[in-house]
Design an enzyme around this catalytic site. Structure first.
Site, PDB file in Angstrom:
ATOM      1  N   THR A 481       0.760  -1.290  -0.015  1.00 41.14           N
ATOM      2  CA  THR A 481      -0.115  -0.155   0.079  1.00 41.14           C
ATOM      3  C   THR A 481       0.836   1.243  -0.192  1.00 41.14           C
ATOM      4  O   THR A 481       2.040   1.290   0.237  1.00 41.14           O
ATOM      5  CB  THR A 481      -0.886  -0.018   1.019  1.00 41.14           C
ATOM      6  OG1 THR A 481       0.112   0.215   2.478  1.00 41.14           O
ATOM      7  CG2 THR A 481      -1.635  -1.154   1.397  1.00 41.14           C
ATOM      8  N   CYS A 482       0.405   2.405  -0.416  1.00 38.73           N
ATOM      9  CA  CYS A 482       1.079   3.430  -0.539  1.00 38.73           C
ATOM     10  C   CYS A 482       0.856   4.375   0.765  1.00 38.73           C
ATOM     11  O   CYS A 482       0.023   5.317   0.893  1.00 38.73           O
ATOM     12  CB  CYS A 482       0.674   4.589  -1.625  1.00 38.73           C
ATOM     13  SG  CYS A 482       0.633   3.863  -3.075  1.00 38.73           S
ATOM     14  N   ASP A 483       1.346   3.713   1.926  1.00 39.76           N
ATOM     15  CA  ASP A 483       0.949   4.093   3.301  1.00 39.76           C
ATOM     16  C   ASP A 483       2.238   3.777   4.402  1.00 39.76           C
ATOM     17  O   ASP A 483       2.505   2.385   4.255  1.00 39.76           O
ATOM     18  CB  ASP A 483      -0.558   3.455   3.786  1.00 39.76           C
ATOM     19  CG  ASP A 483      -0.976   4.240   4.931  1.00 39.76           C
ATOM     20  OD1 ASP A 483      -0.125   4.513   5.790  1.00 39.76           O
ATOM     21  OD2 ASP A 483      -2.165   4.697   4.939  1.00 39.76           O
ATOM     22  N   ASN A 527      -6.516   1.503  -0.467  1.00 41.01           N
ATOM     23  CA  ASN A 527      -5.834   1.558  -1.914  1.00 41.01           C
ATOM     24  C   ASN A 527      -6.495   0.473  -2.635  1.00 41.01           C
ATOM     25  O   ASN A 527      -5.892   0.109  -3.884  1.00 41.01           O
ATOM     26  CB  ASN A 527      -4.315   1.068  -1.995  1.00 41.01           C
ATOM     27  CG  ASN A 527      -3.306   2.169  -1.458  1.00 41.01           C
ATOM     28  OD1 ASN A 527      -2.139   2.040  -0.802  1.00 41.01           O
ATOM     29  ND2 ASN A 527      -3.655   3.367  -2.040  1.00 41.01           N
TER      30      ASN A 527
END
Ligand code: PLP
EC number: 4.1.1.19
Length: 609
Positions: A481-483, A527
Site C-alpha cells: 500500500t502507499c501508506d 488503496n
C-alpha cells in the site's frame, strides 16, 4: 536454526521438517508445495489457505474439555456452544463450522440482521442460535420468525428498550416466542485489549436495578416463562484467567438470585467468548496464562460451587468463543517481491581510478573482514559512511562516490552478519536494529492483518522454506500500500530474522499464521487492495485436495463494488487509448487487448523488479 516460536504458537498444527514448514496432519504437505501448486494457475498476489481440519480440532477440543470437566465435577447442567459469526462470516469458514460441528449441535451467534439471516439459514434445527448486540423491531421480529421455523433461538436483550420490543412483537404478531436472554452488566472486568466488553462502563448489559425491572416487565406480561438465559462477555482474547473467576462468581450469584426471584425457566449461563489464542512467537510476549483445560475446569467448578452453596440446580453452560475456534485454520501466504538492500549489489559498484580516501578505506575493510574483525570493521564502516555523507552534502564527493560508499557499506554489513552467525554477539543484535533489511511483500496489512495496524497485535510470521539455513537479516516488512503504516517494523524485543535471497534467482514466501479470526471481516480495502485469493486444503493420507479456489477481485470488479459502472469505465479507457496515435494498427490492437487483460486481473502486483 530458527524455529520462529512454532512451539509457542503452533499447537502442533504445523511442524518443521527438511527445512520446510509442513502441516502436521496425515500426509503432512508443506505450505510451499501447496502454494506452488495453487500458483501454477498463474495466480499472483497474497493467498489465504484454509485448513478445515484445524476447525474440527478446535471444536472437538472445546466440547471434549467441557464434557470432561462436567463429568469430573459431577456437574448436572449441560454444555452448549455457538460460533459468533462476527469472527469470520466467510462462506468457506461458516460452512465448515456448521458441517464439522453438526455432531455436537454446535450453533451460531448473530449480532446483526445480516448475521441473524445467515444463522437462521445455516443452523440445523435444534442447534442453538443466540442473538446479541443492539436490535430494532425488525431484528426482534426476525428472531420470532426463527422460533416459528423451529429454531432453538435465544434473543439476548442488551437494554430494557429491547425487552419492550419483544413484548410488543409477542403481543402483535402471533408467532412463536423465542427464548429470552438478558445480558448482565458486571462490576468485574476482564483482561487484555478487549477487556472493555465487561465492567460497569461496558457498552452492553443490564444493571441490577434494570434486571429487577426486566423481571417485573416479564411477569406483568406473562412472559417470564420465556426467560431462559443470562449472558455476559468478558472481552475477546482474555489473557489472564483470574478475572474470569471474578466474573463467574458475580454472574453465578446473579443467576442464583434471579432463580430465587421466580425465574423458574431460567436454565443457562452464557459465558460469551474470551478464550485466547497464542499469537506470540516469543516467550517474553506470551499472550495467555491458561489452557483450555484450566478454563473449562474453572467455569464448571465455580458454577457448581456457587449453585451448591445457594441450593440452585446447576445451569447449562453456553460459550460463544469464536477466536479460539477459527484463528488457526487460515494462513496468509505473502510472496516477497523485493529486498531493498539488493539495490546495493557488488556488481553495481563503479569504482574510479582515483577514489576518495574514505572509499579506499571501505574497500580495504571489505577485503580484510574476518570473524575476529567483523564487528570492529562494521563500526568503522558505519563511521566512514557518516563522514562520506557529510562530504557529499558539502559538495566534496559526487553521486558516484556516494553510491560506491553505500554499496561497500552494505557489503561489509552483510559479510559481517554471515561471519558472526556462529557466534552471535550482543553488539550485532544491537546493530541489527539499525541495519534492518526491508522486505517488500505482495499483500496489504490493512486488508489481511488489520489488527496489526489498529492494535499492534502480533501474528506469527515465518518463511515457508530454507528453515535449515540460518536466517540472519533483521527484517522489517513493507506491504504494497502507499501508506507508511503498512509496515511491520523490526523490533529488538520481538525480532524477525529472514534470509538473504536473490529474488531474480528464487522465490521467497512468508506465512502469517492465526489469521482466521476477525482479520478477514475487519480487513480494509485501503488503496483498493481487496480480500486475497483463497482456497480450502483438504488433507488426506496420501496427499491433499485444493477446493473452493476463489481469486481476489479483478480491478473492474473492485471499482464496481464501490459504485462505479465498470463497463462505462472500461469503454472510457478503451476510447481514450484508441483515439491516441499508434505506429501500427497491430500495436494499437495489442495495447487495447492488454488494457482489457490487466483490468480483468486481480489488483495485487504481478511483476516487479
Ligand atoms: N460473544 C460476544 C457477545 C462477543 O462480543 C464476542 C466478541 O467480542 C464473542 C462472543 C467472541 O469472543 P472471542 O473473540 O473471544 O471468541
Amino acid at each position: 536454526m530458527k524455529t520462529y516460536g512454532i512451539d509457542i504458537w503452533g499447537e502442533n498444527n504445523f511442524m518443521i521438517d527438511q527445512g520446510k514448514i509442513k502441516v502436521n496432519y496425515k500426509s503432512s504437505p508443506s505450505l510451499l508445495e501447496i502454494t506452488q501448486q495453487v500458483r501454477k494457475t498463474n495466480l499472483r498476489g497474497p493467498l489465504i489457505l484454509r485448513f478445515p481440519h484445524l476447525i474440527s480440532k478446535q471444536i472437538d477440543a472445546l466440547y471434549s474439555n467441557f464434557r470432561r470437566a462436567i463429568f469430573e465435577n459431577d456437574y448436572t447442567g449441560k454444555f452448549h456452544a455457538v460460533f459468533p459469526l462476527k469472527v469470520n462470516q466467510f462462506p468457506e469458514a461458516v460452512d465448515a463450522i456448521v458441517e464439522l460441528g453438526e455432531k455436537y449441535s454446535y450453533g451460531l451467534e448473530a449480532g446483526s440482521k445480516a448475521e441473524l439471516a445467515l444463522a437462521m439459514a445455516k443452523t440445523a434445527i435444534g442447534a442453538p442460535i443466540t442473538v446479541n448486540g443492539f436490535k430494532d423491531e425488525e431484528m426482534v421480529t426476525l428472531g420470532f420468525m426463527a422460533a416459528q421455523m423451529g429454531h432453538n433461538i435465544t434473543i439476548t436483550i442488551e437494554g430494557l428498550g429491547e425487552l419492550e420490543w419483544i413484548i410488543d412483537v409477542a403481543q402483535s404478531c402471533g408467532l412463536k416466542v423465542p427464548n429470552i436472554g438478558i445480558r448482565v452488566r458486571l462490576q468485574s472486568e476482564g483482561s487484555g485489549i478487549w477487556a472493555k466488553s465487561s465492567g460497569m462502563s461496558a457498552k452492553f448489559g443490564l444493571t441490577s436495578t434494570e434486571l429487577i425491572e426486566a423481571m417485573l416487565m416479564l411477569q406483568e406480561n406473562n412472559m417470564l416463562e420465556h426467560f431462559s438465559m443470562i449472558h455476559f462477555h468478558i472481552g475477546s482474547q482474555m489473557q489472564d484467567i483470574a478475572p474470569l473467576k471474578r466474573v463467574l462468581r458475580e454472574a453465578g450469584n446473579i443467576y442464583a438470585e434471579l432463580k430465587k426471584m421466580g425465574a423458574d425457566n431460567l436454565k443457562a449461563i452464557n459465558i460469551g467468548g474470551g478464550l485466547a489464542v497464542e499469537y506470540s512467537q516469543h516467550t517474553s510476549t506470551r499472550m495467555r496464562n491458561y489452557t483450555l483445560e484450566e478454563f473449562s475446569n474453572s467455569v464448571v467448578f465455580l458454577l457448581r460451587e456457587i449453585m451448591n452453596a445457594k441450593g440452585v440446580a446447576h445451569p447449562d453452560i453456553f460459550t460463544e468463543s469464536g477466536r479460539f475456534i477459527v484463528a488457526s485454520h487460515s494462513v496468509l501466504i505473502a510472496p516477497v517481491l523485493e529486498l531493498f538492500s539488493h539495490d546495493y549489489q557488488a556488481k553495481s559498484l563503479k569504482l574510479k581510478e582515483n577514489n576518495p580516501p574514505l572509499i579506499e578505506e571501505l574497500r580495504e575493510l571489505n577485503s580484510l573482514l574476518s570473524p575476529r574483525t567483523c564487528i570492529e570493521y562494521m563500526h568503522d564502516a558505519l563511521d566512514h559512511m557518516e563522514s562520506l555523507l557529510t562530504l557529499f552534502n558539502l559538495g566534496h564527493i559526487d553521486l558516484q562516490d556516494r553510491s560506491n560508499a553505500e554499496i561497500l557499506v552494505h557489503q561489509i554489513i552483510k559479510k559481517s552478519l554471515y561471519l558472526s552467525q556462529d557466534n552471535p554477539m550482543p553488539e550485532i543484535e544491537r546493530l541489527q536494529v539499525k541495519l534492518q533489511e526491508r522486505y517488500l511483500i505482495n499483500t496489504s496489512i490493512f486488508q489481511s492483518i488489520p489488527d496489526y495496524w489498529g492494535l499492534q497485535q502480533q501474528f506469527p510470521i515465518m518463511p515457508l522454506d530454507r528453515l535449515d539455513i540460518p536466517a540472519i537479516r533483521a527484517a522489517s516488512l513493507w506491504d504494497i500500500t502507499c501508506d507508511s503504516d503498512g509496515e511491520i517494523r523490526f523490533k529488538a524485543e520481538t525480532p524477525l530474522y529472514l534470509h538473504d535471497i536473490d529474488l531474480d534467482e528464487e522465490e521467497y514466501f512468508l506465512a502469517f499464521f492465526n489469521v482466521g479470526a476477525y482479520q478477514e471481516t475487519l480487513g480494509m480495502n485501503h488503496n483498493l487492495f481487496t480480500h486475497p485469493s483463497e482456497c480450502t486444503i483438504i488433507i488426506n493420507d496420501t496427499g491433499y485436495e485444493i477446493e473452493n479456489f476463489t481469486e481476489s477481485d479483478n480491478v473492474l470488479n473492485i471499482l464496481e463494488d464501490i459504485g462505479y459502472d465498470a463497463s462505462k469505465l472500461l469503454t472510457n479507457l478503451k476510447n481514450k487509448l484508441a483515439s491516441s496515435d499508434f505506429r501500427t494498427e497491430e500495436e494499437k490492437s495489442d495495447t487495447l487487448q492488454k488494457l482489457e487483460m490487466y483490468l480483468y486481473q486481480n489488483g495485487y502486483l504481478r511483476t516487479t523488479r
